[in-house]
Scaffold this motif. Sequence first.
Motif, short mmCIF file in Angstrom:
data_model
loop_
_atom_site.label_atom_id
_atom_site.label_comp_id
_atom_site.label_asym_id
_atom_site.label_seq_id
_atom_site.Cartn_x
_atom_site.Cartn_y
_atom_site.Cartn_z
N ALA A 194 5.70 22.36 64.16
CA ALA A 194 5.44 21.08 63.48
C ALA A 194 6.34 20.90 62.27
O ALA A 194 6.85 19.82 62.01
N ILE A 246 4.34 14.27 64.34
CA ILE A 246 3.77 14.99 65.48
C ILE A 246 3.37 14.00 66.57
O ILE A 246 2.78 12.97 66.29
N ALA A 249 -0.93 19.36 71.78
CA ALA A 249 -0.45 20.72 71.51
C ALA A 249 -0.85 21.58 72.71
O ALA A 249 -1.97 22.09 72.78
N TRP A 298 -3.25 17.47 65.10
CA TRP A 298 -2.61 16.80 66.25
C TRP A 298 -3.35 15.51 66.60
O TRP A 298 -2.76 14.49 66.90
N MET A 329 2.85 22.03 57.62
CA MET A 329 2.05 20.87 58.04
C MET A 329 1.86 19.99 56.81
O MET A 329 1.30 20.42 55.81
#
Length: 329
Positions: free
Chosen positions: A23, A30, A34, A87, A270
């Motif tokens: 990521a 994103i 995943a 996600w 992230m």
Amino acid sequence: LPAALPALPLELTVLYNSLLFTAGASDIAIKGEAEGIRQGLLRVLEACGACGQDLGMEELWEKVLQEVTVEELQAPLHRLGALQAAWWLAASRLGSVADLFQLLSTAEHPGRAHCSEGQSKLLSVIKAWQVPPEGASLPLVQSAKDLKEILCTAAAFLQGLQELEAGNFPTALSLLQEAAGGFCSKKTLAQIYTCLGCCAQQMGKPQTALQHLKQALQVDFQCLPALSHVAAVYHELGETDAELQALTLLYEALGKNPPAAASSSPYFLMRTELLVHTPVLTSLLRHHCPSEVKYLLAQRCLQDGRVADAVEHYLDFLSLLQEGLQQQV
């Protein structure tokens, strides 16, 4: 290798770290599912003698959290759950995120997860989630505590944008203010202040809107959409001099191409900006092109009777159009 319970905490931690690297390796938002998380959950079920190949991601999480009670797996699973939430937030699946954190909190403290008054269900359940303790033997590239803060900020920002789009301005204002107090880079904070300014403007509070937009520019002067919104508010107030000044500043800023300012915020793999990308945000942060701003300057000058200035701007505008013909403007 067949899945084995003693090795699973390490396996899930490696998966958590590798997904974070994936990521954070690019600045692109994103997208998609995943797939690694799905494979990880299926490995957990396999080790426990269960199967979940035919289940969707939400059902798979429900099955894993209800059936897997091995103490050593709880912390790695919770961390992976927070990553799944990231996600889903990026896909604006806010309901799925709320349900997942409800499951995580219920798994941790049965019967405890509930909504606090005056707060959205989503934010309540994320805040109620107990961050799992971090074992010294398995290092994490980004702590679950930091990830939780980013999820809270992104959730508040996304919900604020949804409420803004729906016309529920007081609720939007409250959620965006919550996001502004969260965990994000200066660039994202400036975007949140810009959205707060737009929200206040639509509530008929132009002075409050100007305060928020000026905050956006103080945080990050490269947040040029804030400057175009400032001009729009001054136009609404009938303050022509201030409007023309804002448009002139915007035109000059568009003509320069400064290097991207290095963020003074701590760097995380992230980040909030990877999770928040919706059409309403794109619309609010739309960048004007120089010819568009030059046309506005000419038009406003003409409307205000400043004919000589208007002529200068129109001539500049025409030359910009001629240059742009080669670039398909």
